[in-house]
Design a protein around this motif. Structure first.
Motif, PDB file in Angstrom:
ATOM      1  N   GLY A  12      23.220  -4.601  43.305  1.00 53.16           N
ATOM      2  CA  GLY A  12      22.438  -3.359  43.258  1.00 53.16           C
ATOM      3  C   GLY A  12      22.422  -2.686  44.623  1.00 53.16           C
ATOM      4  O   GLY A  12      22.972  -3.208  45.592  1.00 53.16           O
ATOM      5  N   LEU A  13      21.789  -1.527  44.687  1.00 52.26           N
ATOM      6  CA  LEU A  13      21.789  -0.760  45.930  1.00 52.26           C
ATOM      7  C   LEU A  13      20.431  -0.798  46.625  1.00 52.26           C
ATOM      8  O   LEU A  13      19.386  -0.718  45.980  1.00 52.26           O
ATOM      9  CB  LEU A  13      22.154   0.697  45.648  1.00 52.26           C
ATOM     10  CG  LEU A  13      23.576   0.953  45.153  1.00 52.26           C
ATOM     11  CD1 LEU A  13      23.805   2.444  44.964  1.00 52.26           C
ATOM     12  CD2 LEU A  13      24.594   0.391  46.138  1.00 52.26           C
ATOM     13  N   VAL A  14      20.469  -0.919  47.942  1.00 53.10           N
ATOM     14  CA  VAL A  14      19.255  -0.783  48.747  1.00 53.10           C
ATOM     15  C   VAL A  14      19.305   0.614  49.369  1.00 53.10           C
ATOM     16  O   VAL A  14      20.218   0.913  50.129  1.00 53.10           O
ATOM     17  CB  VAL A  14      19.204  -1.849  49.864  1.00 53.10           C
ATOM     18  CG1 VAL A  14      17.884  -1.786  50.610  1.00 53.10           C
ATOM     19  CG2 VAL A  14      19.444  -3.251  49.292  1.00 53.10           C
ATOM     20  N   PRO A  15      18.342   1.479  49.040  1.00 51.31           N
ATOM     21  CA  PRO A  15      18.431   2.893  49.457  1.00 51.31           C
ATOM     22  C   PRO A  15      18.034   3.114  50.912  1.00 51.31           C
ATOM     23  O   PRO A  15      17.032   3.764  51.204  1.00 51.31           O
ATOM     24  CB  PRO A  15      17.442   3.579  48.514  1.00 51.31           C
ATOM     25  CG  PRO A  15      16.409   2.526  48.227  1.00 51.31           C
ATOM     26  CD  PRO A  15      17.114   1.202  48.276  1.00 51.31           C
ATOM     27  N   LEU A  16      18.839   2.592  51.825  1.00 48.25           N
ATOM     28  CA  LEU A  16      18.473   2.663  53.241  1.00 48.25           C
ATOM     29  C   LEU A  16      18.354   4.107  53.728  1.00 48.25           C
ATOM     30  O   LEU A  16      17.407   4.463  54.422  1.00 48.25           O
ATOM     31  CB  LEU A  16      19.511   1.910  54.083  1.00 48.25           C
ATOM     32  CG  LEU A  16      19.576   0.406  53.817  1.00 48.25           C
ATOM     33  CD1 LEU A  16      20.776  -0.205  54.534  1.00 48.25           C
ATOM     34  CD2 LEU A  16      18.303  -0.291  54.277  1.00 48.25           C
ATOM     35  N   LYS A  17      19.325   4.938  53.350  1.00 51.35           N
ATOM     36  CA  LYS A  17      19.311   6.308  53.856  1.00 51.35           C
ATOM     37  C   LYS A  17      18.108   7.080  53.316  1.00 51.35           C
ATOM     38  O   LYS A  17      17.469   7.846  54.037  1.00 51.35           O
ATOM     39  CB  LYS A  17      20.625   7.014  53.497  1.00 51.35           C
ATOM     40  CG  LYS A  17      20.715   8.475  53.946  1.00 51.35           C
ATOM     41  CD  LYS A  17      20.602   8.625  55.473  1.00 51.35           C
ATOM     42  CE  LYS A  17      21.019   9.975  56.013  1.00 51.35           C
ATOM     43  NZ  LYS A  17      20.212  11.097  55.566  1.00 51.35           N
ATOM     44  N   GLN A  18      17.804   6.862  52.049  1.00 47.93           N
ATOM     45  CA  GLN A  18      16.627   7.535  51.487  1.00 47.93           C
ATOM     46  C   GLN A  18      15.360   7.128  52.249  1.00 47.93           C
ATOM     47  O   GLN A  18      14.514   7.960  52.572  1.00 47.93           O
ATOM     48  CB  GLN A  18      16.465   7.190  50.007  1.00 47.93           C
ATOM     49  CG  GLN A  18      17.533   7.824  49.127  1.00 47.93           C
ATOM     50  CD  GLN A  18      17.387   7.399  47.668  1.00 47.93           C
ATOM     51  OE1 GLN A  18      16.309   7.036  47.212  1.00 47.93           O
ATOM     52  NE2 GLN A  18      18.484   7.445  46.927  1.00 47.93           N
ATOM     53  N   ASN A  19      15.247   5.832  52.540  1.00 51.21           N
ATOM     54  CA  ASN A  19      14.095   5.375  53.322  1.00 51.21           C
ATOM     55  C   ASN A  19      14.098   6.002  54.710  1.00 51.21           C
ATOM     56  O   ASN A  19      13.063   6.434  55.223  1.00 51.21           O
ATOM     57  CB  ASN A  19      14.112   3.850  53.473  1.00 51.21           C
ATOM     58  CG  ASN A  19      13.830   3.139  52.165  1.00 51.21           C
ATOM     59  OD1 ASN A  19      13.360   3.742  51.199  1.00 51.21           O
ATOM     60  ND2 ASN A  19      14.122   1.844  52.115  1.00 51.21           N
ATOM     61  N   VAL A  58      22.581   8.439  62.730  1.00 52.66           N
ATOM     62  CA  VAL A  58      23.989   8.084  62.564  1.00 52.66           C
ATOM     63  C   VAL A  58      24.091   7.232  61.297  1.00 52.66           C
ATOM     64  O   VAL A  58      23.376   6.242  61.154  1.00 52.66           O
ATOM     65  CB  VAL A  58      24.516   7.298  63.779  1.00 52.66           C
ATOM     66  CG1 VAL A  58      26.005   6.980  63.608  1.00 52.66           C
ATOM     67  CG2 VAL A  58      24.275   8.069  65.070  1.00 52.66           C
ATOM     68  N   VAL A  59      24.968   7.650  60.391  1.00 55.42           N
ATOM     69  CA  VAL A  59      25.010   7.007  59.077  1.00 55.42           C
ATOM     70  C   VAL A  59      26.346   6.283  58.865  1.00 55.42           C
ATOM     71  O   VAL A  59      27.408   6.907  58.869  1.00 55.42           O
ATOM     72  CB  VAL A  59      24.817   8.051  57.958  1.00 55.42           C
ATOM     73  CG1 VAL A  59      24.774   7.369  56.590  1.00 55.42           C
ATOM     74  CG2 VAL A  59      23.537   8.849  58.189  1.00 55.42           C
ATOM     75  N   VAL A  60      26.270   4.989  58.677  1.00 53.94           N
ATOM     76  CA  VAL A  60      27.458   4.212  58.350  1.00 53.94           C
ATOM     77  C   VAL A  60      27.666   4.309  56.843  1.00 53.94           C
ATOM     78  O   VAL A  60      26.716   4.169  56.068  1.00 53.94           O
ATOM     79  CB  VAL A  60      27.285   2.726  58.744  1.00 53.94           C
ATOM     80  CG1 VAL A  60      28.519   1.907  58.356  1.00 53.94           C
ATOM     81  CG2 VAL A  60      26.996   2.594  60.233  1.00 53.94           C
ATOM     82  N   GLN A  61      28.912   4.553  56.455  1.00 54.67           N
ATOM     83  CA  GLN A  61      29.177   4.640  55.025  1.00 54.67           C
ATOM     84  C   GLN A  61      29.529   3.246  54.521  1.00 54.67           C
ATOM     85  O   GLN A  61      30.638   2.771  54.724  1.00 54.67           O
ATOM     86  CB  GLN A  61      30.342   5.589  54.794  1.00 54.67           C
ATOM     87  CG  GLN A  61      30.226   6.357  53.515  1.00 54.67           C
ATOM     88  CD  GLN A  61      31.254   7.472  53.451  1.00 54.67           C
ATOM     89  OE1 GLN A  61      32.396   7.288  53.866  1.00 54.67           O
ATOM     90  NE2 GLN A  61      30.858   8.611  52.940  1.00 54.67           N
ATOM     91  N   ARG A  62      28.583   2.591  53.915  1.00 55.05           N
ATOM     92  CA  ARG A  62      28.862   1.263  53.387  1.00 55.05           C
ATOM     93  C   ARG A  62      29.205   1.337  51.901  1.00 55.05           C
ATOM     94  O   ARG A  62      30.075   0.633  51.419  1.00 55.05           O
ATOM     95  CB  ARG A  62      27.656   0.339  53.607  1.00 55.05           C
ATOM     96  CG  ARG A  62      27.721  -1.001  52.875  1.00 55.05           C
ATOM     97  CD  ARG A  62      28.942  -1.805  53.285  1.00 55.05           C
ATOM     98  NE  ARG A  62      29.094  -3.074  52.574  1.00 55.05           N
ATOM     99  CZ  ARG A  62      30.248  -3.553  52.122  1.00 55.05           C
ATOM    100  NH1 ARG A  62      31.378  -2.860  52.294  1.00 55.05           N
ATOM    101  NH2 ARG A  62      30.309  -4.708  51.508  1.00 55.05           N
ATOM    102  N   VAL A  63      28.470   2.169  51.171  1.00 59.90           N
ATOM    103  CA  VAL A  63      28.599   2.164  49.723  1.00 59.90           C
ATOM    104  C   VAL A  63      29.480   3.319  49.234  1.00 59.90           C
ATOM    105  O   VAL A  63      30.261   3.163  48.304  1.00 59.90           O
ATOM    106  CB  VAL A  63      27.204   2.189  49.058  1.00 59.90           C
ATOM    107  CG1 VAL A  63      27.299   2.481  47.568  1.00 59.90           C
ATOM    108  CG2 VAL A  63      26.496   0.849  49.288  1.00 59.90           C
ATOM    109  N   GLY A  64      29.348   4.473  49.874  1.00 56.18           N
ATOM    110  CA  GLY A  64      30.161   5.628  49.478  1.00 56.18           C
ATOM    111  C   GLY A  64      29.524   6.427  48.361  1.00 56.18           C
ATOM    112  O   GLY A  64      28.298   6.529  48.279  1.00 56.18           O
TER     113      GLY A  64
END
Ligand code: WT7
Length: 650
Positions: free
Chosen positions: A197-204, A218-224
């Motif tokens: 499942g996804l952990v919504p880090l950016k939303q947080n 700065v946002v790392v693209q892990r999931v895309g």
């Protein structure tokens, strides 16, 4: 198990495992006299250990101690990232694997020291370009992906202070930490993977940075694509896009004073507000590096795997700074032990030939529950040493670990330490000390601990009391970020110049130490430290709640679980739905690890006549014990009512 039961079991625990002769013969620390010589002259011992680091300017001073403030090696300069990465690039470790990373979905990457160095340099250029200067704070909220250690090391390289926030924390907790640290930059990811499942880090992160000092995210693209995150124009930048434009030139390591802050890491205490634990550059690194050689007997051929998350101190010290400063090959795993199935950990050990494995008692108890057939079905013959950390290990779990993971061959190092101590403090040196299941044994060389009574007097062997650390050590916390008074009060307020960790301990006839757990209002859930006050504040924050009391009760797998007693406001009706809502509210306020195991509604909470909530009685109720002394209660009927309600529930 309650604390009293635990002590009882421990006192009946007489098994003893002397160090294996073959292990001892090859051990880094094989001369017993080190304990004695380090005790006689700890400063000399630490000055010797400090030679394992590379200094830009060597130190001439060792310790300056104006209790409770210590300075170590204070006229030396060095850079932590240079020590962790670049110096190995100048040796035949250059092309050695530094980080073997395994992603949860099954992707993997290997970074040699040389490759890691180039990534850190690019990230350092990036931070500099974003305006990060020496001493600035950079908050990092990332999953267990390579960019996490790279970001930390890039901070160290430019002289910025990192503050890593565990990815399981909520937006509100992230915000508190960003605000307290006054961070200029936040590094996060679009999302993280957890059990598919996804952990919504950016939303947080989006929620957390509102009205804070953060200028750039700065946002790392892990999931895309599936991450369901969006970018805010002018504020957010993608890591990979920025990195692609960076020069491929080396980044000159910022010369740091030994005492300059390397990082801040927040941890829970007895009040509702987490403390920003401040660690120095040199002292912290000396502690981390020394313990790799002493406690973990690290060799160039080893493959070292610490299963912690880098968001906790265990990961800072035993995934990033300890192993890398020692030039180790380390394994870093992104995901859960049961994803896609319960074989994952043992498969990782087989796949990479892990030689040293370091995990938490709560994980071991989980593996026990799953059954020993699982590890026994794998070839774990590469293992030569195993460790545990985070909470007391019960002798049964120790024996299981010894038997089914170590196959009776591998010494076990039970390491007691804390966010504040920086590195392992009480632990056996595996070539030198006999181990006893359930005891962290004795202080490592150079560390002075004792067990004392309320008056600060040493207890006699066979007795219990408070654990204390009687002398300063290099990797001790320097202060609490922007709250030195709290630092002084919390850790040195009881006995002048003596550090009080907040743990109870028992000293046995052989002077071995048995840690009994926290003596303050801190709960240890699966090795995670949570303040009762933090959870209480989160509950009281809900409009239905009038008052809340939170305790840690014994739990078979987690060590402790959170039980909350709640009184609701007039007119609010209690229901299972409200319980679910309150639990969710705590998750939103703090994070999933703080979710109460159970919530009980009480008409009233048991209080003394001076209106102090008697948590001891609540613990008695939750652990099914006969009630202790209730004579000081304002209204004894309150606990009887609660007790029968609790029993009904079971
Ligand atoms: C508290 C510190 C530093 C490691 C991760 C936890 C408990 C830690 C042990 C051990 C018994 C232990 C103590 C300590 N603890 N290791 N081997 N045996 N208890 O760091 O979150 O700062 O928590 O964890 O109670 O005070 P932390």
């Amino acid at each position: 198990m309650t604390e009293a039961d635990r002590l009882d079991t421990l006192l009946r625990e007489h098994r003893i495992f002397p160090p294996d002769e073959t292990f001892r013969a090859q051990a880094n620390f094989k001369d017993e006299s080190i304990y004695q010589s380090a005790a006689e002259d700890p400063e000399h011992y630490w000055a010797q250990q400090a030679q394992y680091l590379s200094w830009q300017q060597p130190f001439s001073k060792i310790l300056e101690w104006e209790a409770p403030h210590a300075k170590w090696f204070s006229d030396g300069t060095l850079n932590a990232a240079y020590n962790a990465v670049d110096r190995h690039r100048e040796t035949n470790r250059k092309n050695k694997a530094a980080i073997i990373w395994e992603g949860e979905p099954g992707d993997s990457k290997v970074f040699t020291y040389d490759m890691l160095g180039r990534e850190v340099d690019k990230a350092a250029h990036m931070l500099r370009q974003l305006g990060v200067k020496k001493g600035d704070r950079v908050a990092i909220y990332l999953p267990m992906i390579p960019e996490l250690p790279i970001a930390m090391l890039a901070c160290a390289k430019v002289g910025a202070i990192h503050t890593v926030v565990f990815g399981g924390f909520s937006a509100a907790s992230l915000k508190d930490r960003i605000v307290d640290a006054d961070a200029k930059i936040l590094i996060t990811a679009d999302a993280g993977w957890r059990r598919g499942g996804l952990v919504p880090l950016k939303q947080n992160a989006d929620q957390a940075v509102v009205d804070t000092s953060v200028e750039k995210v700065v946002v790392v693209q892990r999931v895309g694509e599936n991450a369901q995150s969006s970018m805010v124009e002018g504020r957010d930048v993608y890591w990979h896009e920025l990195i692609a434009t960076m020069p491929h030139t080396p980044f000159a390591p910022e010369p740091m004073n030994a005492e300059d802050t390397l990082f801040i890491l927040y941890t829970s205490g007895t009040t509702g507000k987490p403390k920003g634990i401040v660690h120095s550059t040199a002292g912290y690194l000396v502690g981390a590096n020394t313990s790799m050689r002493s406690v973990f007997d690290i060799k160039d051929e080893d493959v070292f795997w610490c299963t912690a998350d880098i968001g906790w101190i265990t990961g800072h010290t035993y995934i990033v700074y300890g192993p890398l400063s020692a030039g180790t090959t380390l394994v870093m795993y992104e995901g859960a032990p049961d994803w896609p199935n319960r074989h994952r950990f043992w498969e990782i050990i087989e796949k990479y030939g892990v030689t040293i494995f370091y995990t938490a008692p709560t994980s071991i108890r989980t593996f026990m529950k799953w059954g020993h057939d699982i590890p026994m079905g794998h070839d774990l013959s590469s293992l030569r040493l195993m460790g545990t950390v985070g909470e007391p290990i019960n002798p049964e779990a120790w024996m299981w670990y010894h038997e089914y993971v170590g196959r009776g061959r591998c010494p076990i190092v039970d390491t007691w330490w804390q966010t504040e101590t920086g590195c392992a403090m009480i632990a056996p040196l595996p070539g030198l000390l006999a181990t006893k299941p359930g005891s962290a044994t004795k202080a490592v060389p150079g560390i002075s601990v004792d067990v004392v009574d309320e008056n600060g007097q040493s207890v006699a062997p066979g007795h219990g009391g408070y654990l204390v650390i009687t002398k300063p050590w290099p990797s001790m916390l320097r202060t609490v970020w922007r709250d030195d008074e709290r630092f002084q009060k919390t850790y040195f307020g009881q006995l002048p110049g003596i550090y009080l960790p907040g743990d109870g301990a028992h000293l046995d006839e052989d002077q071995y130490i048995w840690i009994l757990g926290r003596i303050d209002d801190v709960i240890n859930v699966s090795g995670h430290r949570i303040g009762t006050m933090e959870v209480e504040s989160a509950l009281v924050d809900h409009p239905a709640v009038a008052e809340a009391a939170v305790i840690g009760r014994a739990h078979e797998v987690k060590g402790q679980a959170i039980t909350a007693f709640v009184t609701v406001k007039e007119g609010v009706s209690t229901s299972d739905a409200l319980i679910a809502e309150l639990k969710q509210h705590v998750v939103e306020k703090i994070g999933a690890m703080a979710r109460p195991e159970e919530i009980l509604f009480a008409a009233e909470l048991p209080k003394t006549r001076s209106a102090k909530i008697m948590r001891r009685l609540l613990r008695d109720i939750a652990e099914g014990r006969a009630l202790g002394d209730t004579t000081t209660l304002a209204d004894p009927s309150v606990v009887e009512a609660l007790k029968s309600q609790y029993q009904d529930k079971e």
